[in-house]
Write a protein that holds these residues in place. Structure first.
Motif, PDB file in Angstrom:
ATOM      1  N   PRO A 156       0.819  -1.223   0.000  1.00 34.42           N
ATOM      2  CA  PRO A 156       0.000   0.000   0.000  1.00 34.42           C
ATOM      3  C   PRO A 156       0.855   1.278   0.000  1.00 34.42           C
ATOM      4  CG  PRO A 156      -0.900  -1.575   1.549  1.00 34.42           C
ATOM      5  CD  PRO A 156       0.402  -2.144   1.060  1.00 34.42           C
ATOM      6  N   GLU A 157       1.973   1.244   0.688  1.00 31.65           N
ATOM      7  CA  GLU A 157       2.846   2.426   0.741  1.00 31.65           C
ATOM      8  C   GLU A 157       3.496   2.697  -0.612  1.00 31.65           C
ATOM      9  OE1 GLU A 157       3.219  -0.211   2.936  1.00 31.65           O
ATOM     10  OE2 GLU A 157       2.111   0.736   4.577  1.00 31.65           O
ATOM     11  N   SER A 158       3.959   1.646  -1.285  1.00 29.85           N
ATOM     12  CA  SER A 158       4.603   1.844  -2.582  1.00 29.85           C
ATOM     13  C   SER A 158       3.591   2.272  -3.634  1.00 29.85           C
ATOM     14  CB  SER A 158       5.354   0.592  -3.032  1.00 29.85           C
ATOM     15  OG  SER A 158       4.453  -0.469  -3.283  1.00 29.85           O
ATOM     16  N   LEU A 159       2.378   1.745  -3.546  1.00 33.46           N
ATOM     17  CA  LEU A 159       1.324   2.147  -4.470  1.00 33.46           C
ATOM     18  C   LEU A 159       0.944   3.608  -4.257  1.00 33.46           C
ATOM     19  CD1 LEU A 159      -0.471   1.204  -6.737  1.00 33.46           C
ATOM     20  CD2 LEU A 159      -2.113   0.412  -5.054  1.00 33.46           C
ATOM     21  N   THR A 160       0.839   4.038  -3.016  1.00 32.50           N
ATOM     22  CA  THR A 160       0.546   5.435  -2.707  1.00 32.50           C
ATOM     23  C   THR A 160       1.656   6.340  -3.219  1.00 32.50           C
ATOM     24  OG1 THR A 160      -0.702   4.789  -0.748  1.00 32.50           O
ATOM     25  CG2 THR A 160       0.060   7.069  -0.839  1.00 32.50           C
ATOM     26  N   ALA A 161       2.906   5.930  -3.050  1.00 26.47           N
ATOM     27  CA  ALA A 161       4.036   6.727  -3.530  1.00 26.47           C
ATOM     28  C   ALA A 161       4.018   6.821  -5.049  1.00 26.47           C
ATOM     29  CB  ALA A 161       5.345   6.114  -3.045  1.00 26.47           C
ATOM     30  N   LEU A 162       3.698   5.733  -5.730  1.00 29.50           N
ATOM     31  CA  LEU A 162       3.629   5.732  -7.188  1.00 29.50           C
ATOM     32  C   LEU A 162       2.521   6.654  -7.686  1.00 29.50           C
ATOM     33  CD1 LEU A 162       4.639   4.541  -9.859  1.00 29.50           C
ATOM     34  CD2 LEU A 162       2.995   2.691  -9.545  1.00 29.50           C
ATOM     35  N   ILE A 163       1.367   6.599  -7.053  1.00 29.01           N
ATOM     36  CA  ILE A 163       0.251   7.471  -7.434  1.00 29.01           C
ATOM     37  C   ILE A 163       0.621   8.935  -7.211  1.00 29.01           C
ATOM     38  CG2 ILE A 163      -2.103   8.155  -6.810  1.00 29.01           C
ATOM     39  CD1 ILE A 163      -2.629   5.136  -6.269  1.00 29.01           C
ATOM     40  N   ASP A 164       1.230   9.236  -6.083  1.00 36.09           N
ATOM     41  CA  ASP A 164       1.648  10.610  -5.803  1.00 36.09           C
ATOM     42  C   ASP A 164       2.653  11.104  -6.838  1.00 36.09           C
ATOM     43  OD1 ASP A 164       0.003  10.718  -3.601  1.00 36.09           O
ATOM     44  OD2 ASP A 164       1.612  10.325  -2.145  1.00 36.09           O
ATOM     45  N   GLU A 165       3.557  10.232  -7.236  1.00 36.90           N
ATOM     46  CA  GLU A 165       4.563  10.589  -8.240  1.00 36.90           C
ATOM     47  C   GLU A 165       3.901  10.892  -9.578  1.00 36.90           C
ATOM     48  OE1 GLU A 165       7.957   8.186 -10.683  1.00 36.90           O
ATOM     49  OE2 GLU A 165       7.840   7.813  -8.525  1.00 36.90           O
ATOM     50  N   ARG A 166       2.958  10.055  -9.989  1.00 37.61           N
ATOM     51  CA  ARG A 166       2.259  10.268 -11.271  1.00 37.61           C
ATOM     52  C   ARG A 166       1.429  11.553 -11.245  1.00 37.61           C
ATOM     53  NH1 ARG A 166       5.448   7.222 -13.989  1.00 37.61           N
ATOM     54  NH2 ARG A 166       5.136   5.017 -13.726  1.00 37.61           N
ATOM     55  N   ILE A 167       0.794  11.825 -10.141  1.00 33.58           N
ATOM     56  CA  ILE A 167       0.007  13.057 -10.016  1.00 33.58           C
ATOM     57  C   ILE A 167       0.919  14.267 -10.122  1.00 33.58           C
ATOM     58  CG2 ILE A 167      -1.340  14.468  -8.397  1.00 33.58           C
ATOM     59  CD1 ILE A 167      -2.639  11.839  -7.441  1.00 33.58           C
ATOM     60  N   GLN A 168       2.065  14.227  -9.468  1.00 34.49           N
ATOM     61  CA  GLN A 168       3.002  15.349  -9.524  1.00 34.49           C
ATOM     62  C   GLN A 168       3.528  15.554 -10.943  1.00 34.49           C
ATOM     63  OE1 GLN A 168       3.552  17.512  -6.972  1.00 34.49           O
ATOM     64  NE2 GLN A 168       4.481  18.687  -8.598  1.00 34.49           N
ATOM     65  N   GLU A 169       3.819  14.457 -11.657  1.00 38.50           N
ATOM     66  CA  GLU A 169       4.267  14.556 -13.047  1.00 38.50           C
ATOM     67  C   GLU A 169       3.209  15.225 -13.915  1.00 38.50           C
ATOM     68  OE1 GLU A 169       5.289  10.648 -14.366  1.00 38.50           O
ATOM     69  OE2 GLU A 169       7.047  10.537 -13.053  1.00 38.50           O
ATOM     70  N   ALA A 170       1.948  14.848 -13.726  1.00 37.70           N
ATOM     71  CA  ALA A 170       0.855  15.442 -14.500  1.00 37.70           C
ATOM     72  C   ALA A 170       0.706  16.918 -14.183  1.00 37.70           C
ATOM     73  CB  ALA A 170      -0.448  14.698 -14.224  1.00 37.70           C
ATOM     74  N   LEU A 171       0.846  17.282 -12.921  1.00 39.58           N
ATOM     75  CA  LEU A 171       0.743  18.693 -12.534  1.00 39.58           C
ATOM     76  C   LEU A 171       1.907  19.503 -13.086  1.00 39.58           C
ATOM     77  CD1 LEU A 171      -0.425  18.366  -8.827  1.00 39.58           C
ATOM     78  CD2 LEU A 171      -1.760  19.237 -10.762  1.00 39.58           C
ATOM     79  N   ASP A 172       3.088  18.921 -13.137  1.00 38.65           N
ATOM     80  CA  ASP A 172       4.253  19.613 -13.677  1.00 38.65           C
ATOM     81  C   ASP A 172       4.099  19.890 -15.166  1.00 38.65           C
ATOM     82  OD1 ASP A 172       5.422  19.604 -11.187  1.00 38.65           O
ATOM     83  OD2 ASP A 172       6.731  17.884 -11.608  1.00 38.65           O
ATOM     84  N   GLN A 173       3.424  18.980 -15.876  1.00 40.36           N
ATOM     85  CA  GLN A 173       3.241  19.148 -17.315  1.00 40.36           C
ATOM     86  C   GLN A 173       2.076  20.070 -17.655  1.00 40.36           C
ATOM     87  OE1 GLN A 173       2.875  15.251 -18.959  1.00 40.36           O
ATOM     88  NE2 GLN A 173       5.032  14.768 -18.656  1.00 40.36           N
ATOM     89  N   HIS A 174       1.197  20.300 -16.706  1.00 40.74           N
ATOM     90  CA  HIS A 174       0.024  21.142 -16.937  1.00 40.74           C
ATOM     91  C   HIS A 174       0.463  22.591 -17.153  1.00 40.74           C
ATOM     92  CE1 HIS A 174      -3.977  22.749 -16.661  1.00 40.74           C
ATOM     93  NE2 HIS A 174      -3.601  23.564 -15.714  1.00 40.74           N
ATOM     94  N   THR A 175      -0.073  23.204 -18.182  1.00 45.62           N
ATOM     95  CA  THR A 175       0.268  24.593 -18.463  1.00 45.62           C
ATOM     96  C   THR A 175      -0.670  25.511 -17.694  1.00 45.62           C
ATOM     97  OG1 THR A 175       0.525  26.263 -20.154  1.00 45.62           O
ATOM     98  CG2 THR A 175      -1.121  24.605 -20.592  1.00 45.62           C
ATOM     99  N   ALA A 176      -0.098  26.333 -16.853  1.00 45.52           N
ATOM    100  CA  ALA A 176      -0.891  27.272 -16.079  1.00 45.52           C
ATOM    101  C   ALA A 176      -0.802  28.677 -16.684  1.00 45.52           C
ATOM    102  CB  ALA A 176      -0.420  27.298 -14.632  1.00 45.52           C
TER     103      ALA A 176
END
Length: 80
Positions: free
Chosen positions: A6-26
């Motif tokens: 569960p911890e590694s899955l949570t870390a992976l999800i958090d990483e993917r969310i951060q990557e998506a936010l970094d690519q989002h154009t504001a």
């Protein structure tokens, strides 16, 4: 077979969310190059849309700037 804790899955999800936010154009105002990347249309298509009055743009000195809302509205109109 992959197994996740569960911890590694949570870390992976958090990483993917951060990557998506970094690519989002504001950015609200975009250069010609940024507008091409954002819309997927070529320089000539954007230029012709401006010349025909279909797409609003602002010129700062000699540089063209597009507002993200105008690009979104123009792309929606192209879907019809």
């Amino acid at each position: 077979m992959l197994t996740f804790t569960p911890e590694s899955l949570t870390a992976l999800i958090d990483e993917r969310i951060q990557e998506a936010l970094d690519q989002h154009t504001a950015k609200v105002w975009m250069s010609e190059k940024e507008a091409r990347a954002y819309t997927g249309f070529s320089h000539y298509t954007l230029h012709n849309a401006r010349a025909d009055g279909e797409l609003k743009a602002t010129k700062c000195n000699r540089l063209v700037r597009y507002h993200r809302d105008d690009l979104d509205a123009w792309m929606r109109s192209k879907q019809k």
